[in-house]
Design a protein around this motif. Structure first.
Motif, PDB file in Angstrom:
ATOM      1  N   ILE A  70       0.836  -1.205   0.000  1.00 20.31           N
ATOM      2  CA  ILE A  70       0.000   0.000   0.000  1.00 20.31           C
ATOM      3  C   ILE A  70       0.874   1.259   0.000  1.00 20.31           C
ATOM      4  N   LYS A  71       0.198   2.364  -0.211  1.00 18.16           N
ATOM      5  CA  LYS A  71       0.838   3.675  -0.145  1.00 18.16           C
ATOM      6  C   LYS A  71       0.182   4.451   0.982  1.00 18.16           C
ATOM      7  N   ILE A  72       1.013   4.975   1.873  1.00 23.25           N
ATOM      8  CA  ILE A  72       0.525   5.813   2.966  1.00 23.25           C
ATOM      9  C   ILE A  72       0.929   7.240   2.632  1.00 23.25           C
ATOM     10  N   LYS A  73      -0.049   8.055   2.233  1.00 24.13           N
ATOM     11  CA  LYS A  73       0.236   9.379   1.693  1.00 24.13           C
ATOM     12  C   LYS A  73      -0.333  10.464   2.608  1.00 24.13           C
ATOM     13  N   SER A  74       0.568  11.323   3.114  1.00 22.00           N
ATOM     14  CA  SER A  74       0.176  12.438   3.984  1.00 22.00           C
ATOM     15  C   SER A  74      -0.653  11.943   5.163  1.00 22.00           C
ATOM     16  N   VAL A  75      -0.130  10.948   5.843  1.00 28.59           N
ATOM     17  CA  VAL A  75      -0.784  10.386   7.029  1.00 28.59           C
ATOM     18  C   VAL A  75       0.154  10.548   8.217  1.00 28.59           C
ATOM     19  N   THR A  76      -0.388  10.999   9.345  1.00 25.55           N
ATOM     20  CA  THR A  76       0.415  11.178  10.553  1.00 25.55           C
ATOM     21  C   THR A  76      -0.185  10.341  11.681  1.00 25.55           C
ATOM     22  N   PHE A 132       7.520  -6.137  12.043  1.00 27.35           N
ATOM     23  CA  PHE A 132       8.459  -6.512  10.990  1.00 27.35           C
ATOM     24  C   PHE A 132       8.211  -5.607   9.777  1.00 27.35           C
ATOM     25  N   PHE A 133       9.299  -5.013   9.251  1.00 30.38           N
ATOM     26  CA  PHE A 133       9.217  -4.122   8.093  1.00 30.38           C
ATOM     27  C   PHE A 133      10.059  -4.712   6.971  1.00 30.38           C
ATOM     28  N   TYR A 134       9.421  -4.948   5.801  1.00 32.21           N
ATOM     29  CA  TYR A 134      10.140  -5.513   4.668  1.00 32.21           C
ATOM     30  C   TYR A 134       9.826  -4.681   3.415  1.00 32.21           C
ATOM     31  N   ASN A 135      10.903  -4.215   2.750  1.00 30.79           N
ATOM     32  CA  ASN A 135      10.766  -3.430   1.510  1.00 30.79           C
ATOM     33  C   ASN A 135       9.851  -2.218   1.715  1.00 30.79           C
ATOM     34  N   THR A 136      10.142  -1.454   2.730  1.00 31.46           N
ATOM     35  CA  THR A 136       9.405  -0.210   2.976  1.00 31.46           C
ATOM     36  C   THR A 136      10.392   0.958   2.957  1.00 31.46           C
ATOM     37  N   ASP A 137       9.866   2.177   2.939  1.00 31.05           N
ATOM     38  CA  ASP A 137      10.732   3.356   3.030  1.00 31.05           C
ATOM     39  C   ASP A 137      10.617   4.024   4.400  1.00 31.05           C
ATOM     40  N   ILE A 138      10.100   3.283   5.369  1.00 33.11           N
ATOM     41  CA  ILE A 138       9.959   3.798   6.735  1.00 33.11           C
ATOM     42  C   ILE A 138      11.302   3.659   7.439  1.00 33.11           C
ATOM     43  N   ASP A 139      11.890   4.795   7.793  1.00 28.67           N
ATOM     44  CA  ASP A 139      13.190   4.782   8.450  1.00 28.67           C
ATOM     45  C   ASP A 139      13.192   5.823   9.568  1.00 28.67           C
ATOM     46  N   ASP A 140      14.372   6.155  10.057  1.00 29.60           N
ATOM     47  CA  ASP A 140      14.467   7.080  11.192  1.00 29.60           C
ATOM     48  C   ASP A 140      13.891   8.458  10.885  1.00 29.60           C
ATOM     49  N   THR A 141      13.935   8.870   9.612  1.00 33.77           N
ATOM     50  CA  THR A 141      13.403  10.195   9.274  1.00 33.77           C
ATOM     51  C   THR A 141      11.882  10.245   9.412  1.00 33.77           C
ATOM     52  N   LYS A 142      11.229   9.078   9.331  1.00 31.81           N
ATOM     53  CA  LYS A 142       9.768   9.031   9.463  1.00 31.81           C
ATOM     54  C   LYS A 142       9.332   8.754  10.902  1.00 31.81           C
ATOM     55  N   LEU A 143      10.272   8.295  11.721  1.00 36.51           N
ATOM     56  CA  LEU A 143       9.936   7.934  13.107  1.00 36.51           C
ATOM     57  C   LEU A 143      10.390   9.050  14.034  1.00 36.51           C
ATOM     58  N   THR A 144       9.531  10.005  14.291  1.00 37.22           N
ATOM     59  CA  THR A 144       9.874  11.179  15.086  1.00 37.22           C
ATOM     60  C   THR A 144       9.565  10.923  16.566  1.00 37.22           C
ATOM     61  N   ASP A 145      10.614  10.911  17.388  1.00 36.83           N
ATOM     62  CA  ASP A 145      10.443  10.683  18.838  1.00 36.83           C
ATOM     63  C   ASP A 145       9.671   9.398  19.130  1.00 36.83           C
ATOM     64  N   HIS A 190      15.603  -4.886   3.902  1.00 40.06           N
ATOM     65  CA  HIS A 190      15.507  -4.507   2.483  1.00 40.06           C
ATOM     66  C   HIS A 190      14.749  -3.188   2.317  1.00 40.06           C
ATOM     67  N   ASN A 191      15.185  -2.175   3.056  1.00 38.39           N
ATOM     68  CA  ASN A 191      14.503  -0.881   2.965  1.00 38.39           C
ATOM     69  C   ASN A 191      14.660  -0.248   1.591  1.00 38.39           C
ATOM     70  N   LYS A 192      13.621   0.451   1.138  1.00 39.73           N
ATOM     71  CA  LYS A 192      13.672   1.162  -0.132  1.00 39.73           C
ATOM     72  C   LYS A 192      14.595   2.363  -0.003  1.00 39.73           C
ATOM     73  N   THR A 193      15.286   2.680  -1.095  1.00 37.19           N
ATOM     74  CA  THR A 193      16.177   3.841  -1.096  1.00 37.19           C
ATOM     75  C   THR A 193      15.735   4.812  -2.184  1.00 37.19           C
ATOM     76  N   GLY A 194      16.145   6.051  -2.053  1.00 40.59           N
ATOM     77  CA  GLY A 194      15.811   7.076  -3.039  1.00 40.59           C
ATOM     78  C   GLY A 194      14.407   7.625  -2.841  1.00 40.59           C
ATOM     79  N   SER A 210       5.017   2.304   0.782  1.00 40.08           N
ATOM     80  CA  SER A 210       5.630   3.608   0.511  1.00 40.08           C
ATOM     81  C   SER A 210       4.888   4.657   1.328  1.00 40.08           C
ATOM     82  N   SER A 211       5.654   5.457   2.061  1.00 41.05           N
ATOM     83  CA  SER A 211       5.028   6.451   2.945  1.00 41.05           C
ATOM     84  C   SER A 211       5.449   7.847   2.495  1.00 41.05           C
ATOM     85  N   VAL A 212       4.640   8.462   1.662  1.00 42.03           N
ATOM     86  CA  VAL A 212       4.933   9.780   1.109  1.00 42.03           C
ATOM     87  C   VAL A 212       4.342  10.840   2.034  1.00 42.03           C
ATOM     88  N   GLY A 213       5.197  11.684   2.587  1.00 41.68           N
ATOM     89  CA  GLY A 213       4.715  12.758   3.460  1.00 41.68           C
ATOM     90  C   GLY A 213       4.053  12.250   4.724  1.00 41.68           C
TER      91      GLY A 213
END
Length: 527
Positions: A305-311, A341-354, A364-368, A326-329
């Motif tokens: 799925i795509k998680i777009k502009s969700v907080t 468990f996270f597989y082939n996602t773009d969720i990383d430290d920049t998306k995990l605030t506090d 296998h995190n997504k890059t770019g 994919s988590s856009v915004g």
């Protein structure tokens, strides 16, 4: 471009219009192409700067070059038709940006070291007209006015004969012998040139040549402040500066205003979920424009799925499974993630605030960049609005070309700047996207006549031996104003509408009033 306008414009009074234009356009074309292929950001900036230095000479030289082969009675009209190609180039660039850049899939790579994306295709496409111009210039003659100014009477005579014969054929009139009854020989200025013997070091000779040319350009520039052109130079610089400051400042500010209006509208439709508890559920659909507060997700699956502009705020994820996400915004703020468990996602430290991650793993995190054109809800409008704004100048171009020699350059210059300043003021009352876009198109349509008439007036107010230098200085002031407009208006984006609108409106009206004080050149013969 600012330095290029001054340098190439001044050099064209020394070396000739055609030669300088050919060199400057070649520099622009080569480094524009090169910038599309370089990988490092710093090298890209260097290439764009050198390319800008080359293209900076185009405007002052082209108008001087073209004016010097035109008949007096049609000069204003044909220079205005020449101005239309600025609009055509703008339409070409904005249309190509709209058609090419959003297609993020138009890319290829050679390993991990070389990436070629859609925006690079756009850079190449924008360089193609320059290549065409260089090829065409090789078949064009030098300006006969410049040749006469430099004492090359035979070459000037041949160019004028070619123009005469072409005109006779175009009119269907019988061929007549081209004759010249009188040639006005310009007063040649003696120059102090430091001579070196033939055995001198080639590097030193090259440096001496450069030094001599730069000194000559500076001396010609200083003569632009001599009587009788001193007052004209100052007034022209003011008009160029004010028109450019308002135009380029608004061109930076306006797309971001549209984006802010869209963002406010998007935020007003956000869905808020509070204290929800979702257990043993599979999310296989897009989540968009949502806020989840104090939620509990137990044994849930987020698959493809795509998680777009969700907080997610103060929420917990226990024994959850994320795959191909994919988590856009989107962000997880102050959340707790346990045994997930996270597989082939773009969720990383920049998306995990506090957030706290306990006994969870990421594989296998997504890059770019994972954003696509469909994800950026404002991108389409940014490109489309830019295209509409460029297209809106077509009526103004046609009107100015047809009326330039009839109502006069100054009336068109001052009237256009004052009217565009007034139309700019009404941007203050724009509260919707459609109204703002309409006002932008109106502003562009009104201001283009000022640009066209200013080009004509600047060309006609300088004598041949200072035309390139004077035009280059005025165009350099234009680029300086563009830089300042970018910086000032860019810093005000998202803060207030009042200051940018009042600033642009006041400088345009003020510049228009100064323009009305310039001498009328409609009946002038090129000196």
């Amino acid at each position: 471009m600012m330095f290029g306008a001054f340098f190439w414009g001044g050099l064209s009074d020394r070396m000739g219009r055609k030669q300088c234009l050919l060199i400057s356009m070649s520099v622009n074309g080569f480094f524009a192409f090169l910038s599309s292929f370089v990988q490092g950001y710093s090298m890209f900036l260097v290439c764009r700067m050198v390319s800008g230095f080359g293209i900076g000479g185009a405007v002052p030289i082209v108008f001087s070059y073209f004016a010097e082969v035109l008949a007096r009675e049609k000069r204003g009209e044909h220079l205005s038709w020449l101005c239309m190609f600025w609009m055509i180039g703008g339409i070409y660039a904005s249309a190509m940006a709209w058609l090419i850049i959003p297609h993020y899939g138009w890319s290829f790579s050679m390993g991990s070291a070389y990436q070629f994306h859609s925006w690079r295709v756009f850079v190449v496409v924008c360089a193609l007209p320059c290549v065409s111009a260089v090829v065409a210039l090789t078949f064009m003659p030098e300006s006969p006015r410049f040749l006469l100014e430099t004492g090359k009477h035979d070459e000037a005579w041949m160019v004028l004969k070619q123009i005469h014969d072409t005109n006779m054929r175009a009119r269907g009139e019988p061929e007549r012998v081209f004759t010249v009854n009188r040639i006005k020989v310009p007063k040649q200025l003696d120059e102090l040139v430091e001579m070196q013997n033939e055995s001198a070091n080639p590097v030193l000779k090259a440096l001496l040549k450069i030094k001599t040319e730069l000194r000559a350009i500076w001396l010609t520039f200083m003569r632009c402040f001599d009587y009788p052109v001193k007052d004209n130079t100052i007034k022209l610089a003011v008009v160029w500066f004010t028109l450019s400051f308002g135009y380029y400042g608004l061109s930076v500010w306006f797309p971001d205003v549209i984006k802010h209006l869209q963002a406010d509208d998007y935020a007003s439709r956000v869905k808020i979920h509070t204290n929800e508890r979702i257990e043993d559920f599979t999310f296989n659909f897009t989540l968009e424009n949502q806020i989840h507060r104090n939620g509990a997700f137990l044994n849930d699956r987020f698959i493809g799925i795509k998680i777009k502009s969700v907080t997610f705020i103060d929420s917990s994820f226990i024994n959850c499974f994320f795959e191909d996400v994919s988590s856009v915004g989107s962000f997880f703020k102050n959340c707790t993630i346990v045994d997930s468990f996270f597989y082939n996602t773009d969720i990383d430290d920049t998306k995990l605030t506090d957030s706290r991650v306990i006994n969870s793993s990421f594989h296998h995190n997504k890059t770019g960049c994972q954003m696509t054109f469909d994800d950026d809800y404002s991108a389409y409008w940014v490109y489309f609005v830019n295209f509409l704004g460029t297209l809106a100048v077509l009526p103004g171009n046609i009107v100015s070309a047809l009326l330039m020699d009839k109502i006069g350059r100054l009336s068109m210059l001052g009237g256009s700047m004052v009217l565009s300043g007034i139309s700019c003021f009404f941007l203050w009352f724009g509260t919707s996207e459609s109204m703002m876009i309409f006002m932008l198109c109106l502003y562009n349509g009104l201001s283009i006549s000022a640009w066209n008439s200013l080009d004509v007036v600047t060309t006609e107010l300088y004598p041949t031996d200072r035309r390139g230098t004077g035009f280059g200085f005025c165009n350099a002031m234009c680029k300086l104003a563009a830089v300042m407009g970018n910086l000032i208006f860019g810093s005000l984006v998202g803060i207030t509408k009042a200051i940018p609108i009042l600033m642009a409106s006041s400088v345009l009206v003020g510049g228009g009033l100064v323009g009305l004080r310039l001498p009328d050149t409609r009946n002038n013969v090129l000196m």
